[in-house]
Design an enzyme around this catalytic site. Structure first.
Site, mmCIF file in Angstrom:
data_model
loop_
_atom_site.group_PDB
_atom_site.id
_atom_site.type_symbol
_atom_site.label_atom_id
_atom_site.label_comp_id
_atom_site.label_asym_id
_atom_site.label_seq_id
_atom_site.Cartn_x
_atom_site.Cartn_y
_atom_site.Cartn_z
ATOM 1 N N CYS A 103 0.867 -1.180 0.000
ATOM 2 C CA CYS A 103 0.000 0.000 0.000
ATOM 3 C C CYS A 103 0.899 1.223 0.000
ATOM 4 C CB CYS A 103 -0.904 -0.010 1.230
ATOM 5 S SG CYS A 103 -1.984 1.439 1.351
ATOM 6 N N CYS A 110 -2.206 15.452 2.853
ATOM 7 C CA CYS A 110 -3.399 15.372 1.989
ATOM 8 C C CYS A 110 -4.262 16.598 2.232
ATOM 9 C CB CYS A 110 -4.180 14.099 2.313
ATOM 10 S SG CYS A 110 -5.645 13.833 1.280
ATOM 11 N N GLU A 158 -4.311 11.704 -1.954
ATOM 12 C CA GLU A 158 -5.363 11.404 -2.917
ATOM 13 C C GLU A 158 -4.705 11.233 -4.288
ATOM 14 O OE1 GLU A 158 -8.041 10.816 -5.551
ATOM 15 O OE2 GLU A 158 -8.761 10.865 -3.478
ATOM 16 N N ASN A 285 -9.705 2.270 12.216
ATOM 17 C CA ASN A 285 -8.578 2.303 13.141
ATOM 18 C C ASN A 285 -8.692 3.546 14.009
ATOM 19 O OD1 ASN A 285 -6.665 0.042 12.549
ATOM 20 N ND2 ASN A 285 -6.778 0.913 10.494
ATOM 21 N N CYS A 328 -2.938 4.542 7.875
ATOM 22 C CA CYS A 328 -2.074 5.514 7.221
ATOM 23 C C CYS A 328 -2.022 6.840 7.968
ATOM 24 C CB CYS A 328 -2.557 5.759 5.789
ATOM 25 S SG CYS A 328 -2.120 4.404 4.704
#
Length: 342
Positions: A103, A110, A158, A285, A328
């Site tokens: 990943c 972001c 993104e 999470n 993340c």
């Protein structure tokens, strides 16, 4: 200086031609880059005179491992990489029966502002260059010793907000003389930057598109995802499906009391049936700065039942790396707050 690892063989040919060198060496150079070299000097079968010419104008960089955490539960590996400018991004390597998946992040930070996500805290710093995304895959494979067979662009950032660099990365990682990872083994996750869907459809890439939906109605989605403002769920559904006609999947984080009610399950069922989407439910999470809490197992089971009763293909993502903060943005956030990361 420009990084050679962001360049395709035809671009390297043009560079060599400009240096008065034979084009056939471009394939040699590209293969060296794909092996994960940390400097141009490591290209041992390239004449030293050419290496010196390249070093005058170009560079190759090897990211530094700031942190490597290995889950004692399932072997998931989480990396925090330091980039050339001191910024950091996270990459996660996960092992499944069908192979090893990485990943990757596509931006430092972001700008989308999703309320349940640690990656967006502090906003966008910059977009990653093609070679930086490629190096996440390459050096995760080298350091872990695990052959990467699948890629998901679901880390920090993104992807469609870094459109050109992400497309270039896809070309690089897919190239037969490079890592040669097929497009059908790559999944791109977007919160729904609909103005980029036309460009994505024109490329007709054979990758899987995952829409980070997280709510089936505008009222709920706009509360937790600012990117929904000015677009809306209806536009998101119709825009991609009408542009491509391809099957998609919905990523749906289960947040207690926010998007996990029976109302949301029924409306999500309707949305999924309309576009033939697979729904991937994700247990949330915990994020320290977030006011939200994960859905209970009871709510998740009830939610799944509604979807299945309505004929929707649904899975609940297996929670990997829970003991290494595999969500993340958490490691990068710790670094930003000045905590020591080991």
């Amino acid at each position: 200086m420009k990084n050679l690892r962001s360049m395709l063989p035809n671009e390297i040919e043009d560079i060599l031609a400009g240096l008065g060198e034979p084009k056939y060496r471009a394939k040699q150079v590209f293969k060296w880059l794909g092996r994960g070299i940390g400097s141009i000097d490591e290209m041992s079968d390239i004449p030293k005179s050419l290496r010196e010419k390249l070093k005058n104008e170009y560079t190759v960089y090897e990211p530094k491992v700031l942190s490597k955490q290995v889950s004692k539960i399932d072997g998931t590996i989480k990396y925090l990489w330091e980039l050339y400018d001191g910024n950091a991004v996270e990459t996660v390597v996960m092992s499944y029966k069908h192979g090893n998946t990485v990943c990757v992040s596509t931006q430092v930070g972001c700008r989308q502002g999703c309320a349940f996500c640690a990656s967006t805290i502090g906003g966008l710093v910059r977009c990653l260059e093609p070679h930086e995304i490629l190096e996440e895959v390459m050096f995760s494979q080298i350091d872990s010793g695990k052959q990467i067979s699948n890629i998901v662009l679901m880390g920090i950032g993104e992807p469609l907000d870094n459109f050109d660099n992400v497309v270039k990365f896809l070309e690089l990682v897919n190239h037969p003389d490079g890592m040669n990872i097929g497009m059908r083994h790559i999944s791109l996750s977007t919160c729904g930057i609909t103005e980029k869907f036309d460009k994505l459809a024109e490329l007709n890439l054979q990758l899987t598109l995952s829409v980070s939906l997280h709510a089936p109605d505008d009222e709920t989605r706009s509360k937790i995802m600012p990117a929904n403002h000015g677009r809306g769920v209806d536009e998101l559904m119709e825009c991609y499906y009408e542009k491509t006609g391809r099957r998609i999947s919905f990523e749906y984080i289960m947040i207690d009391g926010v998007n996990d009610t029976q109302y949301h399950a029924q409306l999500l069922s309707k949305r999924a049936r309309y576009v033939g989407a697979h729904v991937n439910l994700i247990p949330m999470n915990h994020v320290e700065e977030s006011r939200f809490q994960p859905s209970t197992q009871g709510h998740i089971k009830a939610f799944v039942k509604v979807l299945e009763d309505n004929g929707v293909n649904v899975t609940v993502r297996r929670k990997l790396g829970g003991d290494v903060e595999a969500s993340c943005g958490q490691l990068r956030r710790k670094m930003q707050k000045g905590n020591q990361v080991k």
